[in-house]
Design a protein around this motif. Structure first.
Motif, PDB file in Angstrom:
ATOM      1  N   SER A 107      12.608 -10.262  42.479  1.00 28.29           N
ATOM      2  CA  SER A 107      12.571 -10.929  41.166  1.00 28.29           C
ATOM      3  C   SER A 107      11.159 -11.448  40.872  1.00 28.29           C
ATOM      4  O   SER A 107      10.699 -11.464  39.732  1.00 28.29           O
ATOM      5  N   PHE A 108      10.458 -11.851  41.925  1.00 31.03           N
ATOM      6  CA  PHE A 108       9.078 -12.336  41.781  1.00 31.03           C
ATOM      7  C   PHE A 108       8.181 -11.228  41.215  1.00 31.03           C
ATOM      8  O   PHE A 108       7.451 -11.430  40.225  1.00 31.03           O
ATOM      9  N   PHE A 109       8.268 -10.040  41.792  1.00 34.72           N
ATOM     10  CA  PHE A 109       7.423  -8.937  41.312  1.00 34.72           C
ATOM     11  C   PHE A 109       7.893  -8.428  39.955  1.00 34.72           C
ATOM     12  O   PHE A 109       7.093  -7.966  39.144  1.00 34.72           O
ATOM     13  N   CYS A 150      -5.599 -14.021  42.925  1.00 35.39           N
ATOM     14  CA  CYS A 150      -4.182 -14.116  43.313  1.00 35.39           C
ATOM     15  C   CYS A 150      -3.776 -12.931  44.198  1.00 35.39           C
ATOM     16  O   CYS A 150      -4.024 -11.776  43.840  1.00 35.39           O
ATOM     17  N   ILE A 151      -3.157 -13.225  45.340  1.00 31.18           N
ATOM     18  CA  ILE A 151      -2.705 -12.159  46.248  1.00 31.18           C
ATOM     19  C   ILE A 151      -1.183 -11.976  46.190  1.00 31.18           C
ATOM     20  O   ILE A 151      -0.612 -11.278  47.021  1.00 31.18           O
ATOM     21  N   LYS A 152      -0.540 -12.647  45.239  1.00 29.60           N
ATOM     22  CA  LYS A 152       0.902 -12.491  45.023  1.00 29.60           C
ATOM     23  C   LYS A 152       1.712 -12.829  46.277  1.00 29.60           C
ATOM     24  O   LYS A 152       2.607 -12.092  46.681  1.00 29.60           O
ATOM     25  N   CYS A 153       1.378 -13.966  46.869  1.00 25.87           N
ATOM     26  CA  CYS A 153       2.084 -14.386  48.082  1.00 25.87           C
ATOM     27  C   CYS A 153       3.372 -15.125  47.758  1.00 25.87           C
ATOM     28  O   CYS A 153       4.258 -15.244  48.600  1.00 25.87           O
ATOM     29  N   GLY A 154       3.471 -15.665  46.541  1.00 24.05           N
ATOM     30  CA  GLY A 154       4.701 -16.356  46.142  1.00 24.05           C
ATOM     31  C   GLY A 154       4.773 -17.829  46.553  1.00 24.05           C
ATOM     32  O   GLY A 154       5.766 -18.491  46.287  1.00 24.05           O
ATOM     33  N   LEU A 155       3.728 -18.364  47.180  1.00 24.04           N
ATOM     34  CA  LEU A 155       3.788 -19.771  47.617  1.00 24.04           C
ATOM     35  C   LEU A 155       3.956 -20.704  46.416  1.00 24.04           C
ATOM     36  O   LEU A 155       4.716 -21.669  46.457  1.00 24.04           O
ATOM     37  N   CYS A 156       3.203 -20.409  45.342  1.00 29.38           N
ATOM     38  CA  CYS A 156       3.275 -21.272  44.152  1.00 29.38           C
ATOM     39  C   CYS A 156       4.686 -21.261  43.569  1.00 29.38           C
ATOM     40  O   CYS A 156       5.245 -22.311  43.230  1.00 29.38           O
ATOM     41  N   THR A 157       5.271 -20.089  43.482  1.00 31.13           N
ATOM     42  CA  THR A 157       6.601 -19.964  42.891  1.00 31.13           C
ATOM     43  C   THR A 157       7.644 -20.669  43.766  1.00 31.13           C
ATOM     44  O   THR A 157       8.589 -21.280  43.263  1.00 31.13           O
ATOM     45  N   CYS A 216      -1.556 -23.255  46.621  1.00 30.11           N
ATOM     46  CA  CYS A 216      -2.172 -21.912  46.563  1.00 30.11           C
ATOM     47  C   CYS A 216      -3.256 -21.756  47.647  1.00 30.11           C
ATOM     48  O   CYS A 216      -4.197 -22.537  47.706  1.00 30.11           O
ATOM     49  N   PRO A 217      -3.141 -20.731  48.489  1.00 29.35           N
ATOM     50  CA  PRO A 217      -4.123 -20.560  49.574  1.00 29.35           C
ATOM     51  C   PRO A 217      -5.429 -19.902  49.120  1.00 29.35           C
ATOM     52  O   PRO A 217      -6.368 -19.805  49.902  1.00 29.35           O
ATOM     53  N   LYS A 218      -5.479 -19.442  47.863  1.00 29.51           N
ATOM     54  CA  LYS A 218      -6.661 -18.724  47.386  1.00 29.51           C
ATOM     55  C   LYS A 218      -7.454 -19.506  46.339  1.00 29.51           C
ATOM     56  O   LYS A 218      -8.332 -18.948  45.673  1.00 29.51           O
ATOM     57  N   ASP A 221      -5.555 -21.922  40.281  1.00 28.21           N
ATOM     58  CA  ASP A 221      -4.947 -23.115  39.673  1.00 28.21           C
ATOM     59  C   ASP A 221      -3.952 -22.652  38.602  1.00 28.21           C
ATOM     60  O   ASP A 221      -4.259 -22.696  37.402  1.00 28.21           O
ATOM     61  N   PRO A 222      -2.752 -22.207  39.021  1.00 28.37           N
ATOM     62  CA  PRO A 222      -1.802 -21.683  38.034  1.00 28.37           C
ATOM     63  C   PRO A 222      -1.418 -22.730  36.984  1.00 28.37           C
ATOM     64  O   PRO A 222      -1.212 -22.393  35.816  1.00 28.37           O
ATOM     65  N   ALA A 223      -1.338 -24.010  37.401  1.00 31.55           N
ATOM     66  CA  ALA A 223      -0.951 -25.056  36.438  1.00 31.55           C
ATOM     67  C   ALA A 223      -1.954 -25.118  35.290  1.00 31.55           C
ATOM     68  O   ALA A 223      -1.577 -25.290  34.124  1.00 31.55           O
TER      69      ALA A 223
HETATM   70  S1  SF4 Z   1       0.023 -19.210  45.523  1.00 33.82           S
HETATM   71 FE1  SF4 Z   1      -1.926 -18.534  44.599  1.00 33.82          FE
HETATM   72  S2  SF4 Z   1      -2.309 -16.525  45.543  1.00 33.82           S
HETATM   73 FE2  SF4 Z   1      -0.133 -17.004  45.953  1.00 33.82          FE
HETATM   74  S3  SF4 Z   1       1.000 -16.047  44.235  1.00 33.82           S
HETATM   75 FE3  SF4 Z   1       0.541 -18.151  43.621  1.00 33.82          FE
HETATM   76  S4  SF4 Z   1      -1.387 -18.051  42.458  1.00 33.82           S
HETATM   77 FE4  SF4 Z   1      -1.185 -16.135  43.620  1.00 33.82          FE
END
Ligand code: SF4
Length: 256
Positions: A107-109, A150-157, A216-218, A221-223
């Motif tokens: 669902s994330f992707f 962004c590496i799409k790790c999903g941590l933020c979500t 976010c590890p990268k 700043d999504p916010a």
């Molecule tokens: S935590 Fe950062 S790197 Fe990982 S998906 Fe979210 S924005 Fe991308």
């Protein structure tokens, strides 16, 4: 050499009614990461531990999990930087568990894809048969650069309280990428992007908790991206329309 007390949350939805914790004693070595400890446990102590990983250098985003309660990349977290006498590993929140530490990111992707994460242009012929490159000006690149990390790790979500309450909310990763493509001076799909974002479950659902940016590890700043995106959705005006994107620069022009 001391030992690491590694605690792994175990859960197989086809077998178990609820998760349980299993503890493993792993010999510690200098510079050991949480992923190293997990792989030692899997290779030498219990082959049935399920853990996902790939690059081991914080580039692929595969090994996201909760470590001592906080979403982190296991390959990017050294045992020595953690407090306490045990290392507790659990699957990311806000995702279904496939097994143990492996979560279902479908669902994330899919929410990422819904944001049309690619450059849209009106000059289709140039895209089919390129004569050069769409160059970006340095100050225009600066507007989107952090979001491209962004590496799409999903941590933020996984840390987002709105995602926890509203499964239709795109989440911080997807919305930050929507901003990244909206602001890209090569893109001409702004009108379509804004239309898709102005939805009851869209950009307005963010409560600005800020946990996404914190974990976010990268350094993305999504916010911030979501707040900046709101300005454009509110005005209804995309940064540029069809035909106004960065012009193609041919190889000969670039060499002059
Ligand atoms: S935590 Fe950062 S790197 Fe990982 S998906 Fe979210 S924005 Fe991308």
């Amino acid at each position: 050499m001391t030992d690491v007390k590694l605690v792994v949350q175990r859960f197989d939805p086809f077998v178990d009614l609820k998760p349980k914790l299993a503890e493993y004693t792993v010999p510690k070595r200098e510079g050991m990461t949480v992923l190293d400890a997990l792989l030692y446990a899997r290779d030498y102590l219990d082959h049935s531990i399920a853990v996902r990983f790939s690059c081991r250098q914080a580039s692929c985003g595969s090994c996201g999990m909760k470590i001592n309660g906080r979403p982190r990349l296991a390959c990017y977290t050294q045992i020595d930087e953690l407090k306490g006498d045990k290392v507790l590993t659990q699957p990311l929140d806000n995702f279904a568990i496939i097994k143990d530490l492996v979560t279902d990111l479908d669902s994330f992707f899919s929410k990422h894809r819904q944001q049309m994460p690619y450059i849209m242009r009106s000059d289709a012929q140039e895209l089919e048969k390129p004569t050069g490159e769409f160059m970006m000006k340095p100050d225009e690149l600066e507007k989107v650069l952090q979001f491209t990390y962004c590496i799409k790790c999903g941590l933020c979500t996984s840390s987002c309280p709105t995602v926890a309450m509203d499964s239709k909310f795109p989440g911080p990763q997807a919305l930050a990428q929507a901003y990244r493509y909206l602001m890209d001076e090569r893109d001409e799909g702004g009108e379509r992007r804004l239309e898709a974002l102005d939805d009851a479950h869209g950009v307005w659902r963010c409560h600005f908790a800020g946990s996404c940016s914190f974990v976010c590890p990268k350094g993305v700043d999504p916010a911030l991206g979501i707040q900046l995106l709101r300005r454009h959705v509110l005005s209804g005006k995309p940064p540029r329309k069809a035909g106004e994107g960065a012009k193609v620069v041919t190889t000969t022009q670039a060499q002059k």
